[in-house]
Scaffold this motif. Structure first.
Motif, PDB file in Angstrom:
ATOM      1  N   GLY A 278       3.399   5.068   3.954  1.00 10.13           N
ATOM      2  CA  GLY A 278       2.827   3.923   3.323  1.00 10.13           C
ATOM      3  C   GLY A 278       3.257   3.706   1.847  1.00 10.13           C
ATOM      4  N   LEU A 279       3.642   2.436   1.454  1.00 12.67           N
ATOM      5  CA  LEU A 279       4.103   2.125  -0.253  1.00 12.67           C
ATOM      6  C   LEU A 279       2.853   1.416  -0.308  1.00 12.67           C
ATOM      7  N   GLU A 280       2.147   1.875  -1.680  1.00 16.85           N
ATOM      8  CA  GLU A 280       1.087   1.199  -2.237  1.00 16.85           C
ATOM      9  C   GLU A 280       1.885   0.244  -3.152  1.00 16.85           C
ATOM     10  N   LEU A 281       1.448  -1.217  -2.965  1.00 13.69           N
ATOM     11  CA  LEU A 281       1.903  -2.274  -3.654  1.00 13.69           C
ATOM     12  C   LEU A 281       1.371  -2.300  -5.112  1.00 13.69           C
ATOM     13  N   PRO A 282       2.148  -2.240  -6.208  1.00 18.70           N
ATOM     14  CA  PRO A 282       1.243  -2.535  -7.344  1.00 18.70           C
ATOM     15  C   PRO A 282       0.903  -4.021  -7.174  1.00 18.70           C
ATOM     16  N   PRO A 283      -0.473  -4.085  -8.169  1.00 18.82           N
ATOM     17  CA  PRO A 283      -1.115  -5.678  -7.965  1.00 18.82           C
ATOM     18  C   PRO A 283       0.013  -6.549  -8.646  1.00 18.82           C
ATOM     19  N   GLN A 284       0.664  -6.286  -9.481  1.00 19.52           N
ATOM     20  CA  GLN A 284       1.578  -7.543 -10.130  1.00 19.52           C
ATOM     21  C   GLN A 284       2.415  -7.980  -9.022  1.00 19.52           C
ATOM     22  N   ILE A 285       2.775  -7.219  -8.218  1.00 20.86           N
ATOM     23  CA  ILE A 285       3.928  -7.667  -6.927  1.00 20.86           C
ATOM     24  C   ILE A 285       3.306  -7.847  -5.722  1.00 20.86           C
ATOM     25  N   SER A 286       2.169  -7.576  -5.617  1.00 21.69           N
ATOM     26  CA  SER A 286       1.754  -7.915  -3.827  1.00 21.69           C
ATOM     27  C   SER A 286       1.431  -9.126  -3.481  1.00 21.69           C
ATOM     28  N   PRO A 287       1.312 -10.143  -4.449  1.00 24.14           N
ATOM     29  CA  PRO A 287       1.065 -11.582  -3.988  1.00 24.14           C
ATOM     30  C   PRO A 287       2.401 -11.925  -3.051  1.00 24.14           C
ATOM     31  N   GLY A 288       3.601 -11.629  -3.866  1.00 26.21           N
ATOM     32  CA  GLY A 288       4.839 -12.088  -2.990  1.00 26.21           C
ATOM     33  C   GLY A 288       4.886 -11.383  -1.772  1.00 26.21           C
ATOM     34  N   PHE A 289       4.584 -10.220  -1.597  1.00 30.47           N
ATOM     35  CA  PHE A 289       4.671  -9.502  -0.118  1.00 30.47           C
ATOM     36  C   PHE A 289       3.659 -10.311   0.755  1.00 30.47           C
ATOM     37  N   LEU A 290       2.514 -10.611   0.242  1.00 32.16           N
ATOM     38  CA  LEU A 290       1.494 -11.239   1.165  1.00 32.16           C
ATOM     39  C   LEU A 290       2.187 -12.750   1.697  1.00 32.16           C
ATOM     40  N   ASN A 291       2.682 -13.350   0.672  1.00 26.89           N
ATOM     41  CA  ASN A 291       3.148 -14.638   0.707  1.00 26.89           C
ATOM     42  C   ASN A 291       4.191 -14.638   1.890  1.00 26.89           C
ATOM     43  N   ILE A 292       5.113 -13.696   1.885  1.00 22.38           N
ATOM     44  CA  ILE A 292       6.330 -13.650   2.702  1.00 22.38           C
ATOM     45  C   ILE A 292       5.729 -13.246   4.278  1.00 22.38           C
ATOM     46  N   GLY A 293       4.589 -12.633   4.355  1.00 23.00           N
ATOM     47  CA  GLY A 293       4.029 -12.175   5.435  1.00 23.00           C
ATOM     48  C   GLY A 293       3.510 -13.483   6.205  1.00 23.00           C
ATOM     49  N   CYS A 294       2.360 -14.017   5.482  1.00 22.88           N
ATOM     50  CA  CYS A 294       1.926 -15.363   6.152  1.00 22.88           C
ATOM     51  C   CYS A 294       2.669 -16.465   6.311  1.00 22.88           C
ATOM     52  N   GLN A 295       3.658 -16.821   5.233  1.00 29.02           N
ATOM     53  CA  GLN A 295       4.398 -17.729   5.490  1.00 29.02           C
ATOM     54  C   GLN A 295       5.518 -17.600   7.098  1.00 29.02           C
ATOM     55  N   LEU A 296       5.846 -16.468   7.206  1.00 28.66           N
ATOM     56  CA  LEU A 296       6.504 -16.243   8.265  1.00 28.66           C
ATOM     57  C   LEU A 296       5.769 -16.298   9.544  1.00 28.66           C
ATOM     58  N   ALA A 297       4.679 -15.885   9.377  1.00 32.15           N
ATOM     59  CA  ALA A 297       3.648 -15.808  10.623  1.00 32.15           C
ATOM     60  C   ALA A 297       3.288 -17.230  11.035  1.00 32.15           C
ATOM     61  N   ASN A 298       3.268 -18.277  10.057  1.00 24.83           N
ATOM     62  CA  ASN A 298       3.045 -19.412  10.102  1.00 24.83           C
ATOM     63  C   ASN A 298       4.157 -20.266  10.848  1.00 24.83           C
ATOM     64  N   ARG A 299       5.555 -19.936  10.369  1.00 23.34           N
ATOM     65  CA  ARG A 299       6.389 -20.525  11.166  1.00 23.34           C
ATOM     66  C   ARG A 299       6.885 -20.052  12.458  1.00 23.34           C
ATOM     67  N   GLN A 346      -9.174  -1.430  -2.590  1.00 19.38           N
ATOM     68  CA  GLN A 346      -8.634  -2.862  -3.467  1.00 19.38           C
ATOM     69  C   GLN A 346      -7.051  -3.019  -3.344  1.00 19.38           C
ATOM     70  N   THR A 347      -6.594  -2.043  -2.650  1.00 19.85           N
ATOM     71  CA  THR A 347      -5.123  -1.984  -2.832  1.00 19.85           C
ATOM     72  C   THR A 347      -4.194  -2.627  -1.399  1.00 19.85           C
ATOM     73  N   ARG A 348      -3.125  -3.024  -1.690  1.00 18.68           N
ATOM     74  CA  ARG A 348      -2.310  -3.485  -0.370  1.00 18.68           C
ATOM     75  C   ARG A 348      -1.048  -2.295  -0.249  1.00 18.68           C
ATOM     76  N   VAL A 349      -1.003  -1.979   0.922  1.00 21.34           N
ATOM     77  CA  VAL A 349      -0.138  -1.162   1.200  1.00 21.34           C
ATOM     78  C   VAL A 349       0.901  -1.361   2.475  1.00 21.34           C
ATOM     79  N   ILE A 350       2.378  -1.346   2.341  1.00 17.09           N
ATOM     80  CA  ILE A 350       3.044  -1.598   3.428  1.00 17.09           C
ATOM     81  C   ILE A 350       3.766  -0.571   4.036  1.00 17.09           C
ATOM     82  N   HIS A 351       4.006  -0.671   5.167  1.00 17.58           N
ATOM     83  CA  HIS A 351       4.480   0.323   5.905  1.00 17.58           C
ATOM     84  C   HIS A 351       6.094   0.608   5.719  1.00 17.58           C
ATOM     85  N   ARG A 352       6.420   1.811   5.471  1.00 13.56           N
ATOM     86  CA  ARG A 352       7.734   2.137   4.924  1.00 13.56           C
ATOM     87  C   ARG A 352       8.520   1.641   5.868  1.00 13.56           C
ATOM     88  N   SER A 353       8.281   1.992   7.219  1.00 15.08           N
ATOM     89  CA  SER A 353       9.286   1.367   8.304  1.00 15.08           C
ATOM     90  C   SER A 353       9.610   0.187   8.472  1.00 15.08           C
TER      91      SER A 353
END
Ligand SMILES: [Zn+2]
Ligand SMILES: [Zn+2]
Length: 453
Positions: A278-299, A346-353
């Motif tokens: 897992g890669l722990e996302l620093p809070p400064q950059i995690s919103p960008g990753f969350l956006n990518i995920g939910c926008q893609l899921a919605n499309r 409190q943190t966001r983690v993405i799977h490295r794979s």
């Protein structure tokens, strides 16, 4: 040259070759000098050893070998008394450090027809960001100008060196021998200006090529910007569009009274070099990753994700799935459940794979190169660190988006028909520029991978 009747070996015995006065051929390449002398003195490939001290090896591209093989290059340079650094050292032509072998790995002999006709070739013509000969304004070519087949670049009994496979011969013995190079002065002035500029740039600029690159160094042709005085005369036709996508990030002034804590954000990303899942996302950059995920899921097309999978993309967020969302009728898949940034405490983690490997490796290299050079809490260094963090986020977000589409396409084949979301992989060529001791800008060229890793 004299022929020794007993051995049939050419004896050049100190006699000068015809056409070997290179003083009015500024910055001539070693191969340029070699091929000129071979042609003007009618030296057969069997005599390369006696004339230059190099053996002809059947399939060698001599333009490549005489540029990058130290042993062959220095023998020919010695035989022809070539001493200029611009002739001998290909690295001098690059306006950055790093990636010293990139010219070699992407090599294709490139020439100006008007220069080659007069027996002149320079390494300037090999640079992807130089598209026209600056003094003849002719487009640089890698194939025969008449029939587009390859030029002969090896000692070959059936073909003249520099002529094409169909016998078209751009090199003119008569012109090369009888007339001085028509652009000697402007070429000397341009090359001098270019090399002075490249040397200055090298002090501040570093290239990080993608590891195991599948794209060629040509991806950089739009990324290197020549100063106006040099650019105008060697720019190519504007219709040559690049398939690469370039993003430039510049240092910005830091706002006072904001908590940045950049060192700890960057420290989190140093786990990129570890084999952790897992890669722990620093809070400064995690919103960008969350956006990518939910926008893609919605499309995604209807019935792509199950209810449980969809809700993971929106877990802990204020936004909701589109109302039109229609769940898939299947059991949730572990592979898809690992895609969204997981909320752990409190943190966001993405799977490295999920991250495409080449891009995440490039982010890791960028981090390794830069970290350690800046010592906070110097506010100027903070601005550098913030630029670095933005660049890393930009690279990792793309690595994430691309990796996610690849995984999803295994279960949602309709993605292959989507212009926007079809799975594709690109690789980053990164140019890092400093100003004084600070990071000034980071340019990222994303080139489409020519094959899968
Ligand atoms: Zn030219
Ligand atoms: Zn031809």
């Amino acid at each position: 040259m004299r022929w020794c009747p007993m051995t049939h070996i050419a004896d050049f015995g100190g006699a000068r070759f015809v056409g070997a006065d290179f003083s009015s051929l500024p910055g001539i390449s070693v191969f340029g000098a070699f091929s000129r002398v071979v042609r003007l003195n009618h030296i057969s490939h069997k005599s390369y050893f006696s004339a230059f001290g190099i053996r002809n090896r059947g399939n060698d591209d001599l333009s490549l070998r005489l540029t990058f093989s130290e042993a062959s290059r220095s023998k020919v340079a010695e035989a022809l008394s070539l001493k200029s650094a611009a002739t001998l050292d290909a690295a001098l032509w690059l306006p950055f450090r790093g990636g010293s072998n990139i010219l070699e790995t992407s090599w294709a002999f490139r020439y100006c027809p008007a220069c080659l006709r007069q027996g002149f070739h320079t390494l300037l013509h090999q640079l992807p960001w130089v598209r026209r000969c600056p003094w003849h304004r002719m487009r640089l070519l890698t194939k025969c100008a008449v029939c587009d087949s390859s030029l002969t670049l090896r000692g070959d009994p059936g073909h003249q060196l520099l002529a094409c496979r169909n016998g078209h011969d751009i090199f003119s013995e008569m012109v090369s021998c009888a007339y001085p190079f028509d652009q000697a002065e402007s070429a000397a002035a341009f090359i001098d200006r270019y090399l002075t500029w490249a040397e200055k740039e090298r002090a501040y600029t570093l290239l990080i090529p993608p590891e195991g690159a599948t794209t060629s160094f040509d991806a950089m042709r739009n990324a290197v910007v020549l100063p106006q005085a040099l650019r105008d005369s060697c720019r190519g036709p504007e219709w040559i569009l690049s398939t690469s996508h370039t993003r430039t990030l510049k240092r910005q002034a830091m706002r006072a009274n904001t908590v940045h804590d950049l060192p700890s954000a960057l420290a989190k990303l140093t786990s990129l070099r570890d084999e952790v899942a897992g890669l722990e996302l620093p809070p400064q950059i995690s919103p960008g990753f969350l956006n990518i995920g939910c926008q893609l899921a919605n499309r995604l097309p209807p019935e792509s994700l199950t209810d449980a999978e969809m809700s993971l993309f929106f877990h802990g967020l204020a936004c909701q799935p589109n109302r039109t969302f229609k769940p898939a009728r299947r059991s949730p898949l572990a592979e898809i459940r690992f895609l969204p940034p997981l909320l752990i405490g409190q943190t966001r983690v993405i799977h490295r794979s999920t991250l495409s490997k080449t891009a995440s490796r490039s982010a890791e290299q960028l981090l390794a190169v830069i970290v350690g050079q800046f010592m906070p809490p110097d506010p100027q260094a903070e601005a550098s660190l913030q630029l670095l963090l933005r660049a890393l986020a930009s690279i990792l977000k793309r690595a994430y988006a691309e990796g996610m589409r690849i995984v999803l396409s295994r279960y949602i084949p309709a993605l292959f028909d989507s212009k926007r979301d079809r799975p594709r992989l690109t690789e980053p060529w990164i140019l890092v520029r400093k100003e004084g001791h600070q990071l000034d800008r980071i340019k990222i060229v994303w080139a489409k991978r020519s094959r899968l890793p």
